[in-house]
Design a protein around this motif. Sequence first.
Motif, PDB file in Angstrom:
ATOM      1  N   ALA A 111       9.444   9.665   4.704  1.00 52.30           N
ATOM      2  CA  ALA A 111       8.496   8.655   4.214  1.00 52.30           C
ATOM      3  C   ALA A 111       7.058   9.050   4.537  1.00 52.30           C
ATOM      4  N   VAL A 112       6.858   9.636   5.726  1.00 55.00           N
ATOM      5  CA  VAL A 112       5.501  10.048   6.100  1.00 55.00           C
ATOM      6  C   VAL A 112       5.032  11.178   5.185  1.00 55.00           C
ATOM      7  N   GLU A 113       5.948  12.118   4.894  1.00 52.91           N
ATOM      8  CA  GLU A 113       5.600  13.206   3.967  1.00 52.91           C
ATOM      9  C   GLU A 113       5.274  12.636   2.586  1.00 52.91           C
ATOM     10  N   ASP A 114       6.072  11.676   2.161  1.00 50.73           N
ATOM     11  CA  ASP A 114       5.854  11.047   0.854  1.00 50.73           C
ATOM     12  C   ASP A 114       4.521  10.276   0.842  1.00 50.73           C
ATOM     13  N   ALA A 115       4.264   9.560   1.935  1.00 56.20           N
ATOM     14  CA  ALA A 115       3.000   8.798   2.016  1.00 56.20           C
ATOM     15  C   ALA A 115       1.810   9.743   1.945  1.00 56.20           C
ATOM     16  N   ALA A 116       1.930  10.901   2.618  1.00 55.04           N
ATOM     17  CA  ALA A 116       0.838  11.887   2.583  1.00 55.04           C
ATOM     18  C   ALA A 116       0.601  12.344   1.143  1.00 55.04           C
ATOM     19  N   ASP A 117       1.684  12.588   0.405  1.00 56.06           N
ATOM     20  CA  ASP A 117       1.558  13.006  -1.004  1.00 56.06           C
ATOM     21  C   ASP A 117       0.927  11.899  -1.839  1.00 56.06           C
ATOM     22  N   GLY A 122       0.841  -1.190   0.000  1.00 51.91           N
ATOM     23  CA  GLY A 122       0.000   0.000   0.000  1.00 51.91           C
ATOM     24  C   GLY A 122       0.880   1.245   0.000  1.00 51.91           C
ATOM     25  N   PRO A 123       0.276   2.442  -0.125  1.00 50.67           N
ATOM     26  CA  PRO A 123       1.067   3.675  -0.268  1.00 50.67           C
ATOM     27  C   PRO A 123       1.999   3.970   0.902  1.00 50.67           C
ATOM     28  N   ILE A 124       1.580   3.685   2.137  1.00 44.21           N
ATOM     29  CA  ILE A 124       2.457   3.977   3.288  1.00 44.21           C
ATOM     30  C   ILE A 124       3.663   3.035   3.258  1.00 44.21           C
ATOM     31  N   GLN A 125       3.370   1.758   3.024  1.00 43.71           N
ATOM     32  CA  GLN A 125       4.462   0.769   2.986  1.00 43.71           C
ATOM     33  C   GLN A 125       5.449   1.113   1.856  1.00 43.71           C
ATOM     34  N   GLU A 126       4.897   1.489   0.710  1.00 39.36           N
ATOM     35  CA  GLU A 126       5.747   1.839  -0.432  1.00 39.36           C
ATOM     36  C   GLU A 126       6.623   3.060  -0.109  1.00 39.36           C
ATOM     37  N   ALA A 127       6.020   4.044   0.559  1.00 38.95           N
ATOM     38  CA  ALA A 127       6.773   5.258   0.916  1.00 38.95           C
ATOM     39  C   ALA A 127       7.925   4.914   1.862  1.00 38.95           C
ATOM     40  N   PHE A 128       7.692   4.014   2.811  1.00 34.42           N
ATOM     41  CA  PHE A 128       8.771   3.601   3.722  1.00 34.42           C
ATOM     42  C   PHE A 128       9.864   2.873   2.933  1.00 34.42           C
ATOM     43  N   GLU A 159      10.616   3.091  -0.330  1.00 35.28           N
ATOM     44  CA  GLU A 159      11.360   3.907  -1.295  1.00 35.28           C
ATOM     45  C   GLU A 159      12.182   5.019  -0.660  1.00 35.28           C
ATOM     46  N   ASN A 160      11.822   5.419   0.556  1.00 37.89           N
ATOM     47  CA  ASN A 160      12.595   6.459   1.234  1.00 37.89           C
ATOM     48  C   ASN A 160      13.651   5.877   2.181  1.00 37.89           C
ATOM     49  N   HIS A 161      13.868   4.579   2.109  1.00 36.59           N
ATOM     50  CA  HIS A 161      14.836   3.916   3.002  1.00 36.59           C
ATOM     51  C   HIS A 161      14.542   4.276   4.449  1.00 36.59           C
ATOM     52  N   ALA A 162      13.285   4.179   4.826  1.00 35.72           N
ATOM     53  CA  ALA A 162      12.870   4.597   6.168  1.00 35.72           C
ATOM     54  C   ALA A 162      13.072   3.473   7.184  1.00 35.72           C
ATOM     55  N   LEU A 163      13.915   2.529   6.864  1.00 35.41           N
ATOM     56  CA  LEU A 163      14.210   1.467   7.817  1.00 35.41           C
ATOM     57  C   LEU A 163      15.614   0.946   7.570  1.00 35.41           C
ATOM     58  N   GLN A 164      16.208   0.427   8.640  1.00 37.76           N
ATOM     59  CA  GLN A 164      17.466  -0.300   8.450  1.00 37.76           C
ATOM     60  C   GLN A 164      17.247  -1.745   8.889  1.00 37.76           C
ATOM     61  N   CYS A 165      17.117  -1.986  10.205  1.00 38.12           N
ATOM     62  CA  CYS A 165      16.884  -3.375  10.612  1.00 38.12           C
ATOM     63  C   CYS A 165      15.434  -3.774  10.394  1.00 38.12           C
ATOM     64  N   GLY A 166      14.524  -2.806  10.411  1.00 41.63           N
ATOM     65  CA  GLY A 166      13.118  -3.086  10.095  1.00 41.63           C
ATOM     66  C   GLY A 166      12.267  -3.551  11.260  1.00 41.63           C
ATOM     67  N   PHE A 167      12.869  -3.705  12.440  1.00 47.25           N
ATOM     68  CA  PHE A 167      12.094  -4.244  13.564  1.00 47.25           C
ATOM     69  C   PHE A 167      10.950  -3.316  13.962  1.00 47.25           C
ATOM     70  N   CYS A 168      11.183  -2.011  13.882  1.00 46.44           N
ATOM     71  CA  CYS A 168      10.179  -1.046  14.349  1.00 46.44           C
ATOM     72  C   CYS A 168       9.158  -0.703  13.268  1.00 46.44           C
ATOM     73  N   THR A 169       9.420  -1.142  12.029  1.00 46.11           N
ATOM     74  CA  THR A 169       8.713  -0.581  10.874  1.00 46.11           C
ATOM     75  C   THR A 169       7.202  -0.798  10.916  1.00 46.11           C
ATOM     76  N   SER A 170       6.765  -2.002  11.285  1.00 47.65           N
ATOM     77  CA  SER A 170       5.319  -2.238  11.248  1.00 47.65           C
ATOM     78  C   SER A 170       4.589  -1.318  12.227  1.00 47.65           C
ATOM     79  N   GLY A 171       5.226  -1.035  13.374  1.00 48.47           N
ATOM     80  CA  GLY A 171       4.625  -0.095  14.323  1.00 48.47           C
ATOM     81  C   GLY A 171       4.571   1.314  13.753  1.00 48.47           C
ATOM     82  N   PHE A 172       5.656   1.730  13.104  1.00 44.97           N
ATOM     83  CA  PHE A 172       5.682   3.068  12.510  1.00 44.97           C
ATOM     84  C   PHE A 172       4.642   3.198  11.398  1.00 44.97           C
ATOM     85  N   ILE A 173       4.440   2.104  10.648  1.00 46.49           N
ATOM     86  CA  ILE A 173       3.460   2.158   9.560  1.00 46.49           C
ATOM     87  C   ILE A 173       2.047   2.350  10.126  1.00 46.49           C
TER      88      ILE A 173
END
Lengths: 172, 296
Positions: free
Chosen positions: A154-160, A94-100, A102-116
Motif C-alpha cells: 500500500a505504501v508503494e502504491d501510495a507513493a505511485d 485521499g491517496p494514502i487512504q485509498e492505497a490502504f 485497495e491493497n487490503h492493507a488492513l484486517q481489523c483496522g485498529f492500527c490503520t490510522s497510525g500507519f496512514i
Amino acid sequence: MIDNTSDRPTQEITLTVNGNEITEEVEPRHKLSDFLRYRADSTDVRVGCEHGACGACTVEVDGKNVKSCMLFAVQADGSDVLTSTGLNEDDGLGPIQEAFHENHALQCGFCTSGFIMATKELLEKNPDPDREEIVDGLSDNICRCTGYVNIIKAVEDAADRMDTVSQATGDD
Amino acid sequence: MKSEPFVYHSPVSVEEVVSLMNEHDHAELVAGNQSLAIQMNNRLATPDHLIDLNDVDDLAYLDERDGAIEIGAMTTHNTIAESDVIDRKLPILSEAARQIAGPSVRNVGTLGGGIGEADPAGNYPTVLTALDATITLTSESGDRSVGVDDFFIAYMMTEVGENEMITGATVPTDPFPIGRTGMSFLELKRVSHTWPKLSAAGIVRVDDPTASEPTVEEARLTFANASDTPLRVEAAESAIEGTSLTDDALDEAAGIAMDSADPADEMQAEAEYKEEQVGIFTERALREAYDRALDQ
C-alpha cells in the motif's frame, strides 16, 4: 474517559485539530490521545498500548509525527494537530487512504490510522522509498493482523499515486 | 493507564527551570517524554510537578567550535541524525541517533533525555563515552562540566545532583581528523522500538590511509548493555593500536573485551550469550571502523 468532575485542577488549552479550533479545560495528566478522542471527536485516533510501543495513536503535531499517548495534552497547547481523518479529500479518501483500502492493507483496522500517518510523514521526506526505507519508516507502528506485506504494498502504491498526482498538477 | 495527577510548568529559560526545581519538591524535568511518559503512565514515576523543557529554546543548539562540537540537551535525535556537521565530523553520533526507535520517537526524543535516563542499553551514553565527551550540568550555583567517566555512576544513576539539570554535551573533534578516522556503531536488536541487547561503538584513527598496511594510531571501543554503565575497554584499544588490525590483534582485543564485560541476564538474552556477542561485535565494529578510515 476524561472528565472534569473531580476537584483536581485543570488548565485551559486551545488546539487546532484537522482545521477546527478547540478550547477545553483539561487536567495536566490527560494525554493528547484522550483529548483528541473525547474532546475533539477524533475517534480515528486509536489508543492501543498507551505507553508508546504500538503507534496506533500516531498523529501529526505542528508538522511532525508523535505518539499522542506520549504527549500530555497541555504540552500541545497552541499546536496544529492533524489526524488520519484530516487526510480526507473533498470527494472521499485521499491517496494514502485509498492505497490502504485497495491493497487490503488492513484486517481489523485498529492500527490503520497510525500507519496512514506514518506513511504520510515517510512519503513527505522520501517520495520514492525502497522496501527497506518503508520498513524503517513504519517501524514505530505495530500491526498484529496483516503480517505487513500488504501494508508495504500500500505504501508503494501510495507513493505511485502521489507521484502521479504531483506530475498531473505540475508540483515537484 | 493514566499517570497520577501533577502540576504542569512550561518555563522558557534555563534560569526559570532552575528556580522551579528549587521551589518544588518531587519535580521531574521532561524533555522528549519518550521514556518518562512510559514510567508515568505505568505509575513507576509519580512526580508532583512536571517541568517541561520544550519551550526552552536556548537548549536546542548544535555549535561547531574550535576542536569540539557542542550540542544542547534539547537537540532531537532527528536533528542529530540529519546534521551535516555531525555526519562529517562525528558520524558515529548520527549513526547512533538514526538507530534509536522509529521516526516518530526520533522527532521528539532528545540527547539530554538519553543521557539523563542513563539506560545501560542507551546509544548516547555509549557513543559519548567512546568520544570522551563532557556533560554540562547547570544549577543555581552555575555550570559545571563532568567527564563521561564520572557521569555514569551505576544502572540508570548519574552524577546529576538534586536541583541540577543537563544543559548540553561537548564532544572533542581533534582526535578524529577527517580522512583518516573511521567510526562504527552497531546494535544487536530484532525490533526497532526495543532496547538493543548489546551495542558496540568502534573508532579507529590510522597514520596514513594510503599506506599498504595503515597502522592504527588510536582506537576507541565501548559497549552498551555489556555492564550496568557504558563499558570502555581501554586494554582492547591498546591491543590493536600500533598494528595494522591483523586477525591476531583483533582476536586479542575480542578476548579482552569479553573478559571485561559483565552483562546482566535479561529476557531473550542471557549473560553468557551477550558475552559471546561482545567478542563478535568487537571484531565487527573495529573492522568496520578501520575499513571506513581507509575508504575516504
